[in-house]
Design a protein around this motif. Structure first.
Motif, PDB file in Angstrom:
ATOM      1  N   TYR A 146      29.109  40.109  31.611  1.00  0.00           N
ATOM      2  CA  TYR A 146      29.384  41.131  30.846  1.00  0.00           C
ATOM      3  C   TYR A 146      27.748  42.084  30.824  1.00  0.00           C
ATOM      4  CZ  TYR A 146      30.752  44.645  27.308  1.00  0.00           C
ATOM      5  OH  TYR A 146      31.022  45.568  26.702  1.00  0.00           O
TER       6      TYR A 146
ATOM      7  N   ARG B   5      38.846  46.899  31.956  1.00  0.00           N
ATOM      8  CA  ARG B   5      38.970  45.913  31.165  1.00  0.00           C
ATOM      9  C   ARG B   5      40.596  45.948  30.525  1.00  0.00           C
ATOM     10  NH1 ARG B   5      35.057  48.276  27.290  1.00  0.00           N
ATOM     11  NH2 ARG B   5      35.444  50.093  28.531  1.00  0.00           N
ATOM     12  N   GLU B  46      37.520  41.199  26.655  1.00  0.00           N
ATOM     13  CA  GLU B  46      37.136  41.915  25.467  1.00  0.00           C
ATOM     14  C   GLU B  46      37.871  41.596  24.216  1.00  0.00           C
ATOM     15  OE1 GLU B  46      35.168  45.551  26.526  1.00  0.00           O
ATOM     16  OE2 GLU B  46      35.053  46.252  24.337  1.00  0.00           O
TER      17      GLU B  46
END
Lengths: 206, 253
Positions: A146, B5, B46
């Motif tokens: 990330y 994402r 996430e």
């Protein structure tokens, strides 16, 4: 393994402490550079602007003791995100000199207009590992991490580049030489890939 | 290359996890820590946790609970609900939250976003907007809390948030929430057009194809609620997330 994290500014230190614990080590935020001697490795973490990061290191009296550790060659040091950029000579983001342990400059990320690419480079990206190194596996399995950053390090010596990530152009994802390594991404937020990296960092002996 | 994402969006109410339908009828779906642990094991990109009661009841974030969430998340964590000051945001960051999501307080005063962005960077502050279709098909801002109605056009509210430093925009289609019947791709198209920051589209995902359509319409990320917590026609609670190779295959150009 006992990791010191200089408490240089408000950053996401809690996540770094968490992942080190999960990787089997212990980490502590330290306020006083004199405490560094009690630890066998150091992580420079932090978010924010380059000059702010350097001024925090300077105001806290960190530069000279950290410099001694870096040049001593025995204590593994890992910079994360801004912490990686601080290892370099300078940054487009500020005017202060960096720690200068890695001959590299930190430049603003340029993307082609109309390419649809955005700055910051934010989200999950795969990396290409360029050479054997102490912290990232080179077994060929895809690794993803990330990222969140608007500036990237450009090394003088290609051999200092450990891994790259593609964002229009290859960006330095990890760099290092001797006992100093830096990663642009956040291993503490990168699932098992970050955990594996942290385990390797804890096992690494210089 | 960066990946689009796919983000589980979890709703908190009185410390429990709930799922709403069109922003009503919250159904209890379980213990949040347990759900977050499962999502962490599934290596989600996430995680977004929104406390749907905090602003409405004038409460601060539940810091103790959020700290436990952060301790389970080895991926970025975004928290929203009840944040009204920079100090509250700072406290959340110190607990291990990467991003804060602002809605009610931002609608009242966008300078909160500016002040958080100035101090912690734009990447750390998201603005979330709920948009509802009217009887005549027009779309307007829907307010979860506060009695004041919002007269500004929804898109200009988004632009104002971006102008104040919001690093990402979360766009919720109220009419699709919890339905699993597909996303409002026209809303996503209008929301992402000329938007300089990533758009997180939320509301209506019920299949992998829905995620692909949202990305094609311009979303950088897709938030998923019901589809990741319910299973089957009777909406039994089951936490799921697509496999990584499924998502790679889905989102390949």
């Amino acid at each position: 393994m006992h990791v010191a994290i200089p408490a240089i500014q408000c950053g996401n230190f809690a996540s770094v402490v968490n992942i080190i614990a999960k990787a089997g080590g212990t980490a502590r935020l330290i306020e006083d550079p004199k405490e560094l001697e009690a630890f066998d490795r150091v992580i420079l973490a932090g978010v924010g602007a380059f000059d702010f990061g350097m001024s925090c290191l300077e105001d806290g009296g960190w530069i000279e003791p950290l410099d001694r550790l870096a040049r001593g060659g025995r204590v593994p040091i890992l910079g994360i995100c801004l912490g990686m950029q601080l290892l370099c000579r300078r940054s487009d983001e500020g005017v202060r000199p960096g720690l200068g342990w890695i001959p590299a400059d930190v430049l603003r990320i340029d993307v082609e207009p109309g390419s649809g690419l955005k700055v910051p480079h934010m989200g999950w990206n795969t990396v290409k590992v360029m050479r054997p190194n102490p912290i990232m596996p080179t077994d060929g399995e895809e690794q993803r991490y990330y990222f969140v950053h608007s500036f990237h390090a450009v090394c003088d010596e290609p051999s200092d580049v450990i891994a790259t990530a593609l964002h229009g152009q290859p960006l330095t994802a990890a760099l290092g030489r001797a006992n100093v390594m830096g990663v642009q991404f956040h291993p503490e937020k990168s699932h098992r890939f970050g955990l594996a990296l942290m385990r390797r960092f804890l096992e690494w002996t210089c | 290359m960066l990946k689009h994402r796919v983000i589980p969006c979890l709703l908190l109410k009185e410390g429990g996890l709930v799922k709403t339908t069109r922003f009503s009828d919250p159904v209890y779906v379980g213990d949040p820590i347990n759900a977050i642990r499962i999502f962490n094991d599934k290596e989600v990109d996430e995680l977004m946790v929104l406390d749907i009661e905090a602003s409405r009841s004038g409460r601060e974030p539940d810091y103790g609970l959020i700290e436990q969430f952060a301790g389970e998340c080895f991926m970025p964590l975004c928290y929203g609900g009840g944040i009204r000051t920079v100090e509250q945001a700072q406290r959340l960051f110190a607990l291990g939250v990467e991003k804060v999501c602002i809605q009610s307080a931002g609608l009242a005063d966008m300078s909160l976003i500016r002040r958080i962005a100035d101090r912690f960077g734009s990447q750390s502050v998201l603005f979330s907007l709920d948009v509802k279709k009217g009887l005549l098909g027009g779309r307007a801002v829907h307010r979860r809390s506060g009695s004041r109605t919002e007269s500004r056009p929804w898109r200009s509210v988004i632009d104002e948030a971006v102008g104040n430093g919001a690093g990402e925009i979360v766009l919720n289609a109220v009419d699709r929430d919890g339905t699993m019947k597909g996303m409002d791709t026209e809303l996503i198209r209008q929301g992402s057009q000329g938007l300089p920051v990533p758009l997180v589209a939320v509301g209506g995902v019920g299949s992998l194809a829905d995620i692909r359509k949202a990305v094609d319409a311009g979303a950088s990320a897709v938030g998923v609620g019901a589809w990741f917590v319910f299973y089957g026609p009777h909406r039994a609670v089951l936490i799921t997330y697509p496999r990584y190779d499924e998502l790679v295959a889905l989102l390949e150009t």
